[in-house]
Design an enzyme around this catalytic site. Structure first.
Site, short mmCIF file in Angstrom:
data_model
loop_
_atom_site.label_atom_id
_atom_site.label_comp_id
_atom_site.label_asym_id
_atom_site.label_seq_id
_atom_site.Cartn_x
_atom_site.Cartn_y
_atom_site.Cartn_z
N CYS A 2 0.65 -0.63 -0.24
CA CYS A 2 -0.26 0.01 0.07
C CYS A 2 0.77 1.18 -0.06
CB CYS A 2 -0.81 0.14 1.48
SG CYS A 2 -1.81 -0.91 1.07
N ARG A 27 1.14 1.57 -6.02
CA ARG A 27 1.89 0.88 -5.25
C ARG A 27 0.74 0.68 -4.53
NH1 ARG A 27 6.18 1.85 -2.01
NH2 ARG A 27 5.36 0.70 -0.46
N TRP A 72 -3.57 -1.94 -1.50
CA TRP A 72 -3.15 -2.97 -2.55
C TRP A 72 -4.16 -4.42 -1.50
CZ3 TRP A 72 -0.39 -7.70 -2.37
CH2 TRP A 72 -0.66 -8.57 -4.06
N ASN A 98 0.70 0.38 6.22
CA ASN A 98 1.30 -0.64 5.06
C ASN A 98 2.15 -1.88 5.80
OD1 ASN A 98 2.23 -1.72 2.05
ND2 ASN A 98 4.45 -0.68 2.43
N GLY A 99 1.70 -2.83 4.82
CA GLY A 99 2.07 -3.97 5.49
C GLY A 99 0.75 -4.88 6.28
N GLU A 477 10.27 -11.38 -21.28
CA GLU A 477 9.79 -10.07 -21.06
C GLU A 477 9.53 -9.37 -21.90
OE1 GLU A 477 10.44 -8.59 -18.33
OE2 GLU A 477 10.09 -6.66 -18.52
N LYS A 481 4.99 -8.23 -20.24
CA LYS A 481 5.30 -6.62 -20.61
C LYS A 481 3.45 -6.59 -21.25
CE LYS A 481 6.92 -5.43 -18.88
NZ LYS A 481 7.61 -5.26 -18.04
N GLU A 484 0.61 -8.16 -18.86
CA GLU A 484 0.05 -7.20 -17.52
C GLU A 484 -0.56 -6.27 -18.11
OE1 GLU A 484 4.63 -6.48 -16.35
OE2 GLU A 484 3.60 -6.40 -14.23
N HIS A 500 8.83 -28.72 -29.42
CA HIS A 500 8.87 -29.39 -28.22
C HIS A 500 7.45 -29.59 -27.51
CE1 HIS A 500 13.10 -30.76 -28.79
NE2 HIS A 500 13.01 -30.07 -28.85
N LYS A 596 2.88 -2.32 -7.99
CA LYS A 596 4.07 -1.98 -8.50
C LYS A 596 5.08 -3.25 -7.94
CE LYS A 596 7.18 0.12 -10.14
NZ LYS A 596 7.12 -0.09 -11.93
C1 AGP Z 1 7.07 -5.95 -13.77
O1 AGP Z 1 6.35 -5.41 -15.35
C2 AGP Z 1 6.64 -6.61 -12.55
N1 AGP Z 1 6.08 -4.91 -11.74
C3 AGP Z 1 6.61 -7.20 -11.53
O2 AGP Z 1 7.16 -8.65 -12.72
C4 AGP Z 1 8.59 -6.79 -10.99
O3 AGP Z 1 9.85 -6.66 -11.96
C5 AGP Z 1 7.89 -7.53 -9.58
O4 AGP Z 1 7.25 -7.77 -8.54
C6 AGP Z 1 9.68 -6.97 -9.18
O5 AGP Z 1 9.59 -6.19 -8.44
P1 AGP Z 1 11.46 -5.56 -7.71
O6 AGP Z 1 11.55 -5.58 -9.44
O7 AGP Z 1 10.80 -3.91 -7.29
O8 AGP Z 1 11.44 -6.68 -6.34
#
Ligand code: AGP
Length: 601
Positions: A2, A27, A72, A98-99, A477, A481, A484, A500, A596
């Protein structure tokens, strides 16, 4: 995860808190809320994004103290009732958190006479603080006493009606204090108040901060501790959209500038020497048998790219672990194993937990991160900063490029120290890194062409990304992207693996996006392209390779810069994902269900 924020000072708190929440929305965006404080508390909270909260906020408000939260969800669904701030029954104590409070059920039992209005683990905190206040405790003592009872991870900010101070305390969750001209700021992340001040103090675990409009006092238990100030280099507009429709697009376009900062002053092209501010003695580097990289998501893919470089440039066995799956085992010698945590935020719970396992085993640990003062930097022996500046879009873009560039510098550094890399070969890698910002700019200049291709293929059934060697993590990657932010089915494969199994999925409605560059064995990948073409799949190739054109439905040029070419390819993938998602009107900066940085395991 959060976002929490607070302000106490001479200005009205409402606009400061609500703008801060917008900057922290990456966040979490399940619900948002604000509490404004004077002799009473005014609490506004609502499920949904900060925009929904703004609909119920007053146009203006005189209070000069306030706290805010963007959520979140972990405990309880994203409803109005579960939104923070939470208050005690009398409406005198407001808390944002947060936590996770692990022992909240037993604590609830202690105040079972109170009426709870939410399902959160947080609500118990204001009830407990109110009980302490009613028993005659001074406000700071009440907050400290309750914090001492909490198990788990937390950053909390407390506002009390009729009390001029805000109180904040943290354990394993980030909290930073901003020293402004008009007053004092608090937040999970400096982006909340960057436009007001860049003078900050990072709160340490188990420290309690007491803020009023004149400043801050910090305590560890009964003892006052010195307030250390740091000056941030981030620009004041770094957390703004700067004319782009989305933070993600802005951050894609920021890559050349971010990379120049990543690389600045860190290498000498004449000698091939790399200078990183780390304490990794030559003797130690020569003794290691293995590097283990631990990371999640995009950072894990940056780690996979780096693993290839460590093996080829530094002649050291390198493994890459998904942090949540990591154990320090397999007969490794901790003295001969360097564990590198790669994490943009420095707060990802899975990565921190992996790191703690490595620390417990006695291995040396190093963090590669974007975030000064983050939890990871406190738990490792050394940190290397990627210097990408704040990244607000949930989908990581510029930080991937800067992570890879930083790790490439580290690989050259280790290679030189181990005597595994000649200065000529080191210079070759550094030349490629130096060429990266310009090559990426050339791709960014072709954005309109990428959008046209996105329009053509946006309605496909699925998207497959393929690559070999350095092209493989970039394929992974690219797929991450796209899935996501567009919510389309996308997968990345090592190109040779297609035949395979995954080939069964390939049809004329599944575009295949291929990496055909230096370091990614383009000739072999071409064979896989022929296989998918024979099954009528359209092929989009990002290529610096002569000889592939006739097999590609779409060919995007990658400038020939050597070993960093796949990172240039990735920028095509980023733009493609962005435009597919934009055409579908997705919530690009805040994709559904994601946050994030993920501070729960
Ligand atoms: C990437 O687009 C994501 N948001 C996610 O995979 C992210 O890279 C992952 O949660 C790791 O985060 P960090 O680099 O802050 O540890």
């Amino acid at each position: 995860m959060c976002g929490i924020t607070g302000y106490v000072g001479a200005d009205p708190a409402l606009p400061i808190i609500s703008d801060g929440l917008s900057n922290l929305e990456y966040r979490g965006y399940d619900s948002a809320g604000v509490a404004l404080v004077d002799e009473g508390l005014s609490v506004y909270k609502r499920s949904g994004a900060v925009a929904a909260l703004r609909e119920i906020l007053p146009e203006s408000a005189a209070q000069q103290r306030g706290i805010g939260h963007t959520r979140w969800s972990t405990h309880g669904p994203p409803t109005d009732e579960n939104a923070h701030p939470h208050t005690d029954e009398a409406g005198r104590v407001a808390v944002v958190h947060n936590g996770i409070i692990e022992n909240y059920e037993s604590l609830r039992a202690e105040v079972s006479e109170c009426t709870f209005t939410s399902e959160t683990d947080t609500e118990v905190i204001p009830h407990l603080i109110a009980r302490e206040l009613a028993a005659g405790s001074a406000p700071r003592d009440a907050v400290q006493t309750v914090a001492d009872c909490l198990a788990g991870s937390f950053a909390i900010v407390v506002a009390i009606a009729g009390v001029e101070q805000l109180f904040a305390i943290r354990k394993d969750s980030p909290l930073v204090i901003g020293h402004g001209e008009s007053g004092m700021f608090l937040a999970s992340d400096v982006t909340a108040f960057l436009e007001h001040t860049r003078t900050v103090t990072y709160l340490e675990d188990n420290e309690l901060a007491e803020l009023d409009s004149d400043g801050v006092s910090i305590y560890r238990g009964e003892d006052a501790v010195a307030v250390e100030r740091e000056q941030l280099e981030w620009e004041a507009d770094a957390a703004e959209k700067g004319g782009y429709d989305h933070y993600m697009l802005k951050e894609i376009h920021e890559q050349p500038r971010a990379l120049r900062k990543t690389l600045s002053g860190r290498f000498d092209l004449d000698s091939g020497a790399v200078t990183l501010d780390v304490d990794l003695p030559s003797e130690y580097l020569n003794s290691i048998e293995e590097i283990q990289i631990v990371a999640c998501g995009t950072s894990n893919y940056a780690g996979r790219y780096a693993a290839e470089l460590f093996e080829s440039l530094a002649d050291v066995r390198t493994t890459v672990e998904i942090a949540s799956e990591y154990t320090f085992s397999g007969g490794r010698d901790p003295w001969r194993t360097l564990v590198v945590a790669v994490t943009q935020s420095g707060e990802t719970a899975d990565t921190l937990s992996a790191l703690r396992r490595a620390n417990r085993a006695g291995a040396r640990t190093l963090a590669v991160t974007n975030t000064l003062g983050s939890t990871v930097t406190r738990e490792v022996e050394d940190s290397v900063f990627i210097r990408a500046g704040p990244e607000i879009g949930v989908a990581a873009t510029k930080t991937f490029a800067s992570q890879v560039a930083t790790l490439a510098l580290l690989a050259v550094f280790v290679g030189r120290e181990r005597g595994a890399l000649s200065s000529t070969d080191a210079i070759g890698v550094l030349e490629s890194l130096r060429g990266l910002p310009g090559a990426i700019q050339q791709v960014l200049d072709l954005e309109d062409e990428v959008r046209l291709v996105a329009e053509e293929y946006a309605e496909s059934d699925a998207f497959f990304f393929i690559g070999r060697r350095l092209g493989w993590p970039v394929a992974l990657e690219g797929a991450l992207k796209l899935k996501e932010i567009s919510y389309d089915h996308a997968e990345g494969f090592a190109a040779g693996e297609l035949k395979h199994g995954p080939l069964a999925l390939v049809t004329d409605r599944t575009p295949v996006l291929a990496v055909l560059t230096d370091g990614s064995r383009p000739k072999e990948t071409l064979n896989n392209i022929k296989e998918v073409q024979a099954r009528s799949a359209p092929v989009i190739g990002a290529s610096s390779f002569d000889g592939g054109s006739s097999y590609l439905d779409v060919e995007w040029d990658v400038p020939a810069i050597g070993v960093m070419e796949p990172i240039v390819t990735n920028v095509y993938w980023q733009l493609f994902a962005y435009h597919v998602a934009d055409l579908k009107d997705r919530s690009i900066d805040q994709p559904r269900n994601l946050a994030k940085s993920v501070t729960v395991e």
